[in-house]
Design a protein around this motif. Structure first.
Motif, PDB file in Angstrom:
ATOM      1  N   ILE A  77      -6.261 -37.828 -21.264  1.00 26.51           N
ATOM      2  CA  ILE A  77      -6.787 -37.293 -19.995  1.00 26.51           C
ATOM      3  C   ILE A  77      -8.191 -37.851 -19.818  1.00 26.51           C
ATOM      4  O   ILE A  77      -9.123 -37.452 -20.524  1.00 26.51           O
ATOM      5  CB  ILE A  77      -6.799 -35.751 -20.019  1.00 26.51           C
ATOM      6  N   VAL A 133      -7.703 -38.770 -13.751  1.00 24.18           N
ATOM      7  CA  VAL A 133      -7.763 -37.522 -12.995  1.00 24.18           C
ATOM      8  C   VAL A 133      -8.121 -37.804 -11.543  1.00 24.18           C
ATOM      9  O   VAL A 133      -7.513 -37.258 -10.605  1.00 24.18           O
ATOM     10  CB  VAL A 133      -8.762 -36.551 -13.633  1.00 24.18           C
ATOM     11  N   PRO A 179      -8.590 -31.920 -21.698  1.00 27.48           N
ATOM     12  CA  PRO A 179      -8.165 -30.766 -20.909  1.00 27.48           C
ATOM     13  C   PRO A 179      -9.289 -29.758 -20.743  1.00 27.48           C
ATOM     14  O   PRO A 179     -10.320 -29.824 -21.404  1.00 27.48           O
ATOM     15  CB  PRO A 179      -7.010 -30.191 -21.739  1.00 27.48           C
ATOM     16  N   TRP A 204     -13.034 -28.684 -14.774  1.00 34.31           N
ATOM     17  CA  TRP A 204     -13.075 -29.906 -13.978  1.00 34.31           C
ATOM     18  C   TRP A 204     -13.447 -29.567 -12.536  1.00 34.31           C
ATOM     19  O   TRP A 204     -12.974 -28.580 -11.968  1.00 34.31           O
ATOM     20  CB  TRP A 204     -11.731 -30.617 -14.006  1.00 34.31           C
ATOM     21  N   LEU A 220     -10.416 -27.719 -10.914  1.00 33.23           N
ATOM     22  CA  LEU A 220      -9.188 -28.113 -11.602  1.00 33.23           C
ATOM     23  C   LEU A 220      -9.087 -27.431 -12.959  1.00 33.23           C
ATOM     24  O   LEU A 220     -10.081 -27.287 -13.676  1.00 33.23           O
ATOM     25  CB  LEU A 220      -9.138 -29.626 -11.811  1.00 33.23           C
ATOM     26  N   ILE A 266      -6.830 -28.289 -16.122  1.00 37.06           N
ATOM     27  CA  ILE A 266      -5.940 -29.306 -16.676  1.00 37.06           C
ATOM     28  C   ILE A 266      -5.499 -28.868 -18.068  1.00 37.06           C
ATOM     29  O   ILE A 266      -6.338 -28.585 -18.929  1.00 37.06           O
ATOM     30  CB  ILE A 266      -6.615 -30.688 -16.747  1.00 37.06           C
ATOM     31  N   GLY A 290      -1.306 -32.700 -19.525  1.00 37.91           N
ATOM     32  CA  GLY A 290      -1.612 -33.477 -18.332  1.00 37.91           C
ATOM     33  C   GLY A 290      -1.351 -32.770 -17.017  1.00 37.91           C
ATOM     34  O   GLY A 290      -1.751 -33.267 -15.962  1.00 37.91           O
ATOM     35  N   ARG A 291      -0.719 -31.624 -17.054  1.00 37.47           N
ATOM     36  CA  ARG A 291      -0.486 -30.900 -15.802  1.00 37.47           C
ATOM     37  C   ARG A 291      -1.772 -30.221 -15.350  1.00 37.47           C
ATOM     38  O   ARG A 291      -2.527 -29.692 -16.170  1.00 37.47           O
ATOM     39  CB  ARG A 291       0.604 -29.841 -16.003  1.00 37.47           C
ATOM     40  N   PHE A 292      -2.036 -30.238 -14.035  1.00 38.16           N
ATOM     41  CA  PHE A 292      -3.226 -29.562 -13.532  1.00 38.16           C
ATOM     42  C   PHE A 292      -2.907 -28.774 -12.270  1.00 38.16           C
ATOM     43  O   PHE A 292      -1.938 -29.055 -11.557  1.00 38.16           O
ATOM     44  CB  PHE A 292      -4.365 -30.561 -13.262  1.00 38.16           C
ATOM     45  N   ASP A 318      -0.131 -33.994 -11.869  1.00 42.21           N
ATOM     46  CA  ASP A 318       0.195 -34.444 -13.225  1.00 42.21           C
ATOM     47  C   ASP A 318      -0.572 -35.719 -13.522  1.00 42.21           C
ATOM     48  O   ASP A 318      -0.574 -36.661 -12.707  1.00 42.21           O
ATOM     49  CB  ASP A 318       1.699 -34.685 -13.360  1.00 42.21           C
ATOM     50  N   VAL A 319      -1.227 -35.750 -14.675  1.00 37.13           N
ATOM     51  CA  VAL A 319      -1.942 -36.937 -15.139  1.00 37.13           C
ATOM     52  C   VAL A 319      -1.064 -37.638 -16.161  1.00 37.13           C
ATOM     53  O   VAL A 319      -0.654 -37.032 -17.158  1.00 37.13           O
ATOM     54  CB  VAL A 319      -3.297 -36.558 -15.769  1.00 37.13           C
TER      55      VAL A 319
END
Length: 461
Positions: free
Chosen positions: A334, A339, A386, A390, A411, A413, A417-419, A452-453
């Motif tokens: 990440i 992002v 994460p 953010w 954000l 996160i 990787g899901r945010f 999603d990252v």
């Protein structure tokens, strides 16, 4: 007084000469049918099958009737908009809780039940082959597990289609999937989670063989799944995260981005299948080495650690060591540039959706030229990894105007990787959860959205 000695069992050739029929081993297909009937005859298996084919539909229909949605669940905020969100919400819950518990009940008890009932000698006399017994039991357990997974998928989809219908689905980067595309990707997502489900089922077989009548064998798949979930919450390196057999339970998210993130998903499926094959082979070898003449046998004891746990730990270490240089992934995966790219892409897609809601002139993503500037609120904090700290400012340009539009997002996160991007103004863009449209108030797609990252992609800074 002399003691009579029992006559030896006639050999096949001798049996033919004496007229006594030779004992034949039962075919695997016949033993499989027998084991399958034994499993289905259990009341708890029948209840599980019934629940998997009915409860998800009732849950999805019930949620659709509520005014509030499970917005903290992936695709939960779209359950009022399309019926294809329902089976994905069910899939997220199943990967976390339902499938580990189902594999524990089925695979974790398939061998241990014979230990508790003391029926191994009767079964060996009937089948006459430990190899066929193992194959029959493993195939019967696999059949029941596939039936349960199919029930969860079909029931969730049926509930969503009945309650809402097959409308377009909004993906994780804001792009809209047509109903046909959404249906295909929902089905593919359920197929992909079969790999980690089989890995847990194989671990259940291994625990059932090694631990005998101990209840720990029954709980082993659920305990392993819980350990993997806790590991996914930790800031582990990407290679270690991908090497866990349960990664495909979350990697299906990449199917709903554009372009699709097939890399992590294929790795997760391959790792899950590798664990399934390895654990099944270990269970098979331990089963063949068992002493069936001892009615007090209760598993191989310390040998289970050497022959069961250590090979799986070695598989995890080797997989992580291979994936690290093969994927080129370092750290958490990440990074700031990733992002910013993900947030800007999702915002541009959803901005067009809001534009259509308000009947404004349409504008393409290329003409919007949306960009994002993200940080973590302090120059002392590395802008990577994460966290819920953010902060992103999205900028865009409308054709024919010199002014630059801006929107602020906070954000959260997660390690995979899901945010979740939570709008923080201006009110006209993302500061309120409803927008006033010509047909009435409608949910504001820019107020809060999931993204999603891609952990394996390389930064383009």
């Amino acid at each position: 007084m002399t003691t009579a000695t029992p006559a030896p069992t006639p050999a096949p050739a001798a049996a033919a000469e004496t007229g006594v029929p030779a004992a034949r081993r039962v075919p695997v297909a016949r033993a499989y049918r027998f084991e399958l009937v034994k499993l289905v005859a259990q009341w708890r298996i029948r209840l599980l099958v019934l629940a998997c084919w009915i409860v998800p539909a009732l849950f999805v229909i019930g949620v659709e009737q509520q005014s509030t949605l499970p917005s903290d669940t992936l695709f939960g905020r779209w359950m009022h908009a399309t019926g294809w969100a329902g089976p994905l919400v069910v899939l997220g819950f199943a990967g976390t809780w339902a499938l580990p518990l189902l594999t524990s009940v089925v695979a974790g008890d398939v061998f241990a039940a014979e230990d508790r009932l003391g029926t191994w000698r009767h079964l060996l006399v009937a089948v006459r082959s430990p190899r066929r017994i193992f194959a029959a039991k493993a195939l019967a357990g696999l059949t029941v597990i596939l039936l349960l997974v199919a029930g969860l998928a079909c029931s969730g989809a049926a509930g969503g289609l009945v309650a809402v219908g097959g409308r377009p689905l909004v993906g994780l980067d804001g792009h809209v999937l047509a109903p046909g595309d959404a249906a295909g990707k929902v089905a593919l997502a359920w197929v992909c989670v079969l790999a980690p489900t089989l890995a847990l089922a194989a671990i259940g077989l291994l625990g059932s063989v090694t631990l005998g009548r101990s209840p720990t064998g029954l709980l082993l798949p659920a305990l392993v799944a819980l350990a993997m979930q806790l590991a996914q919450l930790l800031p582990l390196p990407v290679a270690v995260r991908l090497a866990l057999p349960g990664y495909a339970f979350t990697a299906w998210n990449g199917l709903f981005t554009s372009p699709e993130q097939y890399g992590p998903l294929l790795i997760g499926v391959a790792v899950g299948l590798a664990w399934a094959v390895t654990a099944t082979a270990l269970a098979y070898l331990l089963f063949l080495r068992r002493d069936f003449t001892n009615p007090a046998h209760d598993g191989p004891g310390r040998r289970a650690v050497v022959l069961g746990v250590l090979p799986l730990a070695g598989l995890l270490a080797v997989t992580a060591a291979v994936l690290s240089p093969a994927t080129g992934a370092t750290g958490s995966g990440i990074e700031q540039a990733k992002v910013e790219r993900s947030v800007a892409t999702a915002f541009a897609h959803l901005y067009r959706m809001q534009t259509r809601q308000l009947n404004r002139p349409d504008v393409s993503e290329a003409r919007l030229r949306a960009t994002a500037a993200c940080d973590k609120g302090s120059i002392r904090v590395p802008v990577r990894g994460p966290g819920n700290d953010w902060h992103c400012v999205v900028s865009w340009h409308l054709p024919g105007t010199d002014a630059t539009g801006t929107a602020v997002y906070q954000l959260d996160i997660t390690s995979d990787g899901r945010f979740v991007a939570d709008g923080d103004g201006p009110k006209e863009v993302n500061g309120y959860f409803l927008v006033r449209t010509p047909t009435g108030d409608a949910p504001n797609p820019l107020w809060q959205f999931d993204g999603d990252v891609e952990l394996l992609s390389h930064s383009k800074g």
